[in-house]
Write a protein that holds these residues in place. Sequence first.
Motif, PDB file in Angstrom:
ATOM      1  N   PRO A  77       0.823  -1.211   0.000  1.00  0.00           N
ATOM      2  CA  PRO A  77       0.000   0.000   0.000  1.00  0.00           C
ATOM      3  C   PRO A  77       0.857   1.261   0.000  1.00  0.00           C
ATOM      4  N   PHE A  78       0.267   2.341  -0.479  1.00  0.00           N
ATOM      5  CA  PHE A  78       0.919   3.641  -0.492  1.00  0.00           C
ATOM      6  C   PHE A  78       1.202   4.060   0.947  1.00  0.00           C
ATOM      7  N   GLN A  79       2.412   4.516   1.221  1.00  0.00           N
ATOM      8  CA  GLN A  79       2.800   4.957   2.561  1.00  0.00           C
ATOM      9  C   GLN A  79       2.856   6.477   2.616  1.00  0.00           C
ATOM     10  N   THR A  80       2.219   7.065   3.602  1.00  0.00           N
ATOM     11  CA  THR A  80       2.207   8.523   3.715  1.00  0.00           C
ATOM     12  C   THR A  80       2.405   8.967   5.146  1.00  0.00           C
ATOM     13  N   ILE A  81       2.655  10.240   5.270  1.00  0.00           N
ATOM     14  CA  ILE A  81       2.528  10.920   6.543  1.00  0.00           C
ATOM     15  C   ILE A  81       1.442  11.967   6.341  1.00  0.00           C
ATOM     16  N   ALA A  82       0.805  12.376   7.399  1.00  0.00           N
ATOM     17  CA  ALA A  82      -0.321  13.326   7.273  1.00  0.00           C
ATOM     18  C   ALA A  82       0.215  14.728   6.999  1.00  0.00           C
TER      19      ALA A  82
ATOM     20  N   MET B 178      -0.536  17.861   3.837  1.00  0.00           N
ATOM     21  CA  MET B 178      -1.129  18.300   2.574  1.00  0.00           C
ATOM     22  C   MET B 178      -2.003  17.201   1.964  1.00  0.00           C
ATOM     23  N   GLY B 179      -3.116  16.925   2.590  1.00  0.00           N
ATOM     24  CA  GLY B 179      -4.003  15.834   2.239  1.00  0.00           C
ATOM     25  C   GLY B 179      -4.369  15.731   0.775  1.00  0.00           C
ATOM     26  N   ALA B 180      -4.710  16.832   0.127  1.00  0.00           N
ATOM     27  CA  ALA B 180      -5.127  16.782  -1.276  1.00  0.00           C
ATOM     28  C   ALA B 180      -3.983  16.305  -2.166  1.00  0.00           C
ATOM     29  N   LEU B 181      -2.782  16.797  -1.912  1.00  0.00           N
ATOM     30  CA  LEU B 181      -1.621  16.380  -2.701  1.00  0.00           C
ATOM     31  C   LEU B 181      -1.353  14.896  -2.504  1.00  0.00           C
ATOM     32  N   LEU B 182      -1.446  14.445  -1.261  1.00  0.00           N
ATOM     33  CA  LEU B 182      -1.196  13.037  -0.982  1.00  0.00           C
ATOM     34  C   LEU B 182      -2.257  12.141  -1.609  1.00  0.00           C
ATOM     35  N   ALA B 183      -3.505  12.578  -1.611  1.00  0.00           N
ATOM     36  CA  ALA B 183      -4.574  11.783  -2.215  1.00  0.00           C
ATOM     37  C   ALA B 183      -4.315  11.598  -3.713  1.00  0.00           C
ATOM     38  N   ALA B 184      -3.891  12.666  -4.376  1.00  0.00           N
ATOM     39  CA  ALA B 184      -3.585  12.576  -5.800  1.00  0.00           C
ATOM     40  C   ALA B 184      -2.380  11.661  -6.036  1.00  0.00           C
TER      41      ALA B 184
ATOM     42  N   GLU C  24      -1.387   9.227  -4.054  1.00  0.00           N
ATOM     43  CA  GLU C  24      -1.790   7.854  -3.764  1.00  0.00           C
ATOM     44  C   GLU C  24      -2.543   7.247  -4.949  1.00  0.00           C
ATOM     45  N   PHE C  25      -3.420   8.033  -5.557  1.00  0.00           N
ATOM     46  CA  PHE C  25      -4.153   7.544  -6.734  1.00  0.00           C
ATOM     47  C   PHE C  25      -3.184   7.181  -7.849  1.00  0.00           C
ATOM     48  N   ALA C  26      -2.222   8.070  -8.118  1.00  0.00           N
ATOM     49  CA  ALA C  26      -1.238   7.810  -9.177  1.00  0.00           C
ATOM     50  C   ALA C  26      -0.406   6.569  -8.851  1.00  0.00           C
TER      51      ALA C  26
ATOM     52  N   ALA D 162       1.013   1.064  -9.865  1.00  0.00           N
ATOM     53  CA  ALA D 162       1.286  -0.246  -9.268  1.00  0.00           C
ATOM     54  C   ALA D 162       0.457  -1.336  -9.943  1.00  0.00           C
ATOM     55  N   LYS D 163      -0.793  -1.031 -10.275  1.00  0.00           N
ATOM     56  CA  LYS D 163      -1.646  -2.003 -10.974  1.00  0.00           C
ATOM     57  C   LYS D 163      -1.103  -2.292 -12.374  1.00  0.00           C
TER      58      LYS D 163
END
Length: 145
Positions: free
Chosen positions: A41-46, A48-54, A56-58, A63-64
């Motif tokens: 799974p994508f690993q993040t720290i909390a 800038m949520g919007a940037l991280l969401a984008a 993570e989607f990419a 990965a798929k």
Amino acid sequence: MFKHILIPIDGSELSRRAAMKGIELAKLCQGKITVLHVIPPFQTIAYMGALLAATEFAYNEQAKLDGAQYLADIRTMAEAAGVPFEGEADFGDQPSETILGVAKAKQCDLIVMGSHGRRGMTRLLLGSETQKVLLGSQVPVLVCN
């Protein structure tokens, strides 16, 4: 002897070589293979949520795509050898648990995998995921290097 072999892959050259050994063994035993790519799974720290969401989607989409390509490469090898192939790419927090779960669910009688994967320092020793599979498996595990 071995009728259903599980081959976990991570896209590395070592996992590709292990897959070839698994295919050779399946052909010799007139068995089939299931190839599994576990996507971490994508690993993040909390932050800038919007940037991280984008991001993570990419990550998930790439990965798929990568997983599908890894599976396609092994499918080509299996088809050339005349070995029945089944493949799947799944997201999983703990690759070893996913591998063991698939081996049990699909009633595999052998797991063939590389001695280490692509991840950081653990690849220098016997891979931590390989070690966990060895310790938790109820079927034989062939470790290739």
